[in-house]
Write a protein that holds these residues in place. Structure first.
Motif, PDB file in Angstrom:
ATOM      1  N   ASP A 306       0.885  -1.321  -0.010  1.00 29.45           N
ATOM      2  CA  ASP A 306      -0.006   0.167   0.252  1.00 29.45           C
ATOM      3  C   ASP A 306       0.960   1.385   0.003  1.00 29.45           C
ATOM      4  O   ASP A 306       0.638   2.314  -0.630  1.00 29.45           O
ATOM      5  CB  ASP A 306      -1.135  -0.050   1.211  1.00 29.45           C
ATOM      6  N   VAL A 307       1.961   1.425   0.872  1.00 29.54           N
ATOM      7  CA  VAL A 307       2.881   2.318   0.705  1.00 29.54           C
ATOM      8  C   VAL A 307       4.367   1.682   0.431  1.00 29.54           C
ATOM      9  O   VAL A 307       4.667   0.682   1.339  1.00 29.54           O
ATOM     10  CB  VAL A 307       2.768   2.952   2.253  1.00 29.54           C
ATOM     11  N   ILE A 308       5.072   2.418  -0.338  1.00 28.75           N
ATOM     12  CA  ILE A 308       6.402   2.134  -0.483  1.00 28.75           C
ATOM     13  C   ILE A 308       7.398   3.043  -0.151  1.00 28.75           C
ATOM     14  O   ILE A 308       7.151   4.197  -0.433  1.00 28.75           O
ATOM     15  CB  ILE A 308       6.651   1.803  -1.927  1.00 28.75           C
ATOM     16  N   ASP A 339       4.568   8.074  -8.268  1.00 27.55           N
ATOM     17  CA  ASP A 339       3.333   8.093  -7.687  1.00 27.55           C
ATOM     18  C   ASP A 339       3.356   8.403  -6.161  1.00 27.55           C
ATOM     19  O   ASP A 339       3.601   7.657  -5.292  1.00 27.55           O
ATOM     20  CB  ASP A 339       2.958   6.485  -7.555  1.00 27.55           C
ATOM     21  N   SER A 340       3.162   9.814  -6.077  1.00 22.42           N
ATOM     22  CA  SER A 340       3.205  10.190  -4.631  1.00 22.42           C
ATOM     23  C   SER A 340       2.168   9.856  -3.454  1.00 22.42           C
ATOM     24  O   SER A 340       2.639  10.048  -2.532  1.00 22.42           O
ATOM     25  CB  SER A 340       3.219  11.929  -4.645  1.00 22.42           C
ATOM     26  N   GLY A 341       1.147   9.302  -3.966  1.00 19.53           N
ATOM     27  CA  GLY A 341       0.256   8.886  -3.140  1.00 19.53           C
ATOM     28  C   GLY A 341       0.650   7.584  -2.532  1.00 19.53           C
ATOM     29  O   GLY A 341      -0.156   6.858  -1.553  1.00 19.53           O
ATOM     30  N   ALA A 398      -5.521   7.690   4.329  1.00 16.94           N
ATOM     31  CA  ALA A 398      -5.883   8.348   3.227  1.00 16.94           C
ATOM     32  C   ALA A 398      -6.609   7.295   2.211  1.00 16.94           C
ATOM     33  O   ALA A 398      -7.526   7.393   1.579  1.00 16.94           O
ATOM     34  CB  ALA A 398      -4.851   8.900   2.230  1.00 16.94           C
ATOM     35  N   LYS A 399      -6.168   5.960   2.254  1.00 16.05           N
ATOM     36  CA  LYS A 399      -6.771   4.886   1.613  1.00 16.05           C
ATOM     37  C   LYS A 399      -8.017   4.249   2.706  1.00 16.05           C
ATOM     38  O   LYS A 399      -8.420   3.142   1.990  1.00 16.05           O
ATOM     39  CB  LYS A 399      -5.883   3.932   1.115  1.00 16.05           C
ATOM     40  N   ARG A 400      -8.246   4.691   3.753  1.00 17.11           N
ATOM     41  CA  ARG A 400      -9.437   4.120   4.728  1.00 17.11           C
ATOM     42  C   ARG A 400     -10.550   5.304   4.802  1.00 17.11           C
ATOM     43  O   ARG A 400     -10.284   6.165   4.864  1.00 17.11           O
ATOM     44  CB  ARG A 400      -8.730   3.453   5.870  1.00 17.11           C
ATOM     45  N   VAL A 438     -13.891   4.668  14.486  1.00 15.67           N
ATOM     46  CA  VAL A 438     -12.833   3.846  13.603  1.00 15.67           C
ATOM     47  C   VAL A 438     -12.502   4.080  12.336  1.00 15.67           C
ATOM     48  O   VAL A 438     -13.223   4.611  11.866  1.00 15.67           O
ATOM     49  CB  VAL A 438     -13.538   2.187  13.813  1.00 15.67           C
ATOM     50  N   ARG A 439     -11.353   3.524  11.980  1.00 19.50           N
ATOM     51  CA  ARG A 439     -11.037   3.781  10.662  1.00 19.50           C
ATOM     52  C   ARG A 439     -10.915   2.177   9.873  1.00 19.50           C
ATOM     53  O   ARG A 439     -10.439   1.346  10.633  1.00 19.50           O
ATOM     54  CB  ARG A 439      -9.598   4.387  10.713  1.00 19.50           C
ATOM     55  N   VAL A 440     -11.481   2.049   9.009  1.00 14.84           N
ATOM     56  CA  VAL A 440     -11.719   0.643   8.270  1.00 14.84           C
ATOM     57  C   VAL A 440     -11.257   0.474   6.783  1.00 14.84           C
ATOM     58  O   VAL A 440     -11.231   1.785   6.233  1.00 14.84           O
ATOM     59  CB  VAL A 440     -12.970   0.124   8.444  1.00 14.84           C
TER      60      VAL A 440
END
Length: 460
Positions: A306-308, A339-341, A398-400, A438-440
């Motif tokens: 998901d993140v590099i 890909d900055s995201g 940001a992806k949740r 909550v974050r899902v």
């Protein structure tokens, strides 16, 4: 050892102890590229300093315990089809190899099979090119079954075009039946067949490895763990940073390719959330395509991340060129390095700078675009690690989806499920009910909304 330029200087000084046997001669046959020339302008990557390239080649040789008798830059104007370098330089290197009594000459370039054979005849010594040298290192570093399979596959694909009658004990001397049969396969045909059979077997075993990895990833996807992968040039400090972030004890050493086999550990984020951190093999300039292909099973962890974190040794004199090389490998894997995201650039080893130099680095980082920030850290001292963890958490968040909900305090099963399957940001008890934020993950969002009547935070 200080690298020296070998451009026809026959009376240069010898290295200390160079007359001893069993040593290696490292040659850097680098093309001269004139500034402003069409070749220079067509280069898509940053030009690397010749001395830094030679020093890296010598470091690769030392990584497999070879002792360097001499390391020399041999600039060339063009690549020769027969021997890569010109006839005059071949003769000079042959004389030097004889005087040093070396058994191996390492050429820091990719040699065609015919070039390697011709050079061995002319130099009267074993010749190893950059690809072969990296394969030797990988062969020694691989510790797991998976790593060994991948290295052997890459080595056999490389060896196919460089058959040297090394499998004579396995050849078929005759065809037909008994003594009446004529000659069977020639030696080279037998070698090719045996190598191809072994390659097919290895590819089958690696498919099983890939299937196992897919099962492991599927298992991780059933819990709210995201994957963060470390990538970077070899010796950029990835394993040291991995240990710092996860409190693990993965081997970390000041040598090229100290870590080869991938490692996964749990990463605790500032607000208590969890992620999986993956340490991968280091990249290098001119990374053999055989290795990129063979290690695709391992590098799938990067593809699925998901993140590099692109870890850079910002103190290295060739830091810009190293970044360009890593970007090139990422593109080979189908990952957009811009890909900055998804990608966070980590400038490691800032502990090597004094206060004034660090301030200058901070100013450089501050001038970068907001969507391409650079995190300054020292994996050794721990400086900047908290900020890096916060940046990782922010990217993952940001992806949740953040949800607000209220649940009966007596619903122990529901509360337990939320803790297992989401990241609980707040939890307050009011009148027998827990008000929770909550974050899902997107895969769990609809379940939480329907089961707990949750409301997205932005809608409240």
């Amino acid at each position: 050892m200080e690298p020296r330029n070998f451009d026809g200087d026959a009376d240069r000084p010898r290295s200390a102890g160079a007359q001893q046997t069993g040593r290696v001669l490292v040659i850097g046959p680098y093309l001269r590229v004139r500034a402003g020339s069409a070749d220079a302008q067509s280069e898509s990557h940053v030009q690397r300093d010749a001395e830094a390239r030679l020093d890296e080649a010598a470091g690769l040789a030392r990584a497999i315990d070879l002792v360097i008798a001499d390391a020399i830059i041999a600039p060339i104007s063009q690549i020769r089809p027969a021997t890569y370098i010109g006839k005059g330089k071949v003769e000079e290197i042959a004389a030097l190899a004889k005087s040093l009594d070396v058994e191996l000459v390492v050429m820091d370039c990719a040699l065609a099979p015919i070039q390697q054979r011709n050079l061995e005849k002319e130099l009267h010594a074993k010749v190893l090119d950059r690809t072969g040298l990296i394969l030797e290192i990988f062969g020694r570093r691989a510790k797991t079954r998976e790593g060994s399979l991948q290295v052997e596959l890459a080595h056999l694909n490389y060896q196919r075009s460089r058959l040297v009658r090394s499998w004579t004990h396995l050849e078929r001397q005759r065809g037909g039946f008994g003594f009446m049969g004529g000659p069977g396969e020639t030696q080279i045909e037998a070698d090719r067949r045996l190598i191809q059979e072994r390659i097919s077997k290895l590819e089958g075993e690696l498919k099983k490895v890939q299937a196992t990895r897919r099962l492991h990833r599927a298992g991780r996807q059933r819990v709210p763990y995201r994957v963060v992968a470390l990538v970077g040039y070899t010796n950029a400090g990835k394993s040291t940073l991995f240990n710092r972030l996860t409190r693990a004890d993965v081997q970390a050493a000041d040598m090229l390719f100290a870590t080869l086999d991938p490692t996964l550990r749990a990463l605790t984020l500032p607000h208590g959330g969890k992620a999986m951190l993956s340490d991968t093999v280091g990249f290098i300039s001119n990374l053999p395509t055989q290795l990129v292909a063979a290690f695709r099973a391992t590098l799938e962890e990067v593809l699925e991340a998901d993140v590099i974190l692109h870890v850079r040794d910002i103190s290295h004199e060739d830091a810009e060129a190293q970044q360009s090389d890593v970007d090139a490998v990422l593109r080979q894997l189908g990952i957009n390095p811009d890909d900055s995201g998804r990608i966070i650039e980590v400038w490691n080893k800032i502990d090597r700078y004094d206060a004034e130099q660090r301030e200058e680095l901070l100013n450089i980082a501050a001038r970068r675009p907001e969507d391409h920030p650079a995190m300054l850290v020292s994996a050794v001292s721990g400086e900047g690690i908290d900020a890096l963890l916060s940046a990782i958490e922010e990217r993952l968040a940001a992806k949740r989806t953040t949800l607000d909900l209220s649940i009966d305090a007596a619903d122990g099963a529901g509360i337990s499920w939320l803790h297992r399957n989401s990241e609980v940001l707040t939890k307050e008890l009011h009148d027998g009910r827990f008000d929770m934020t909550v974050r899902v993950d997107e895969t769990k969002r609809d379940i939480v909304v329907s089961r707990f009547d949750a409301v997205p935070r932005h809608a409240t």
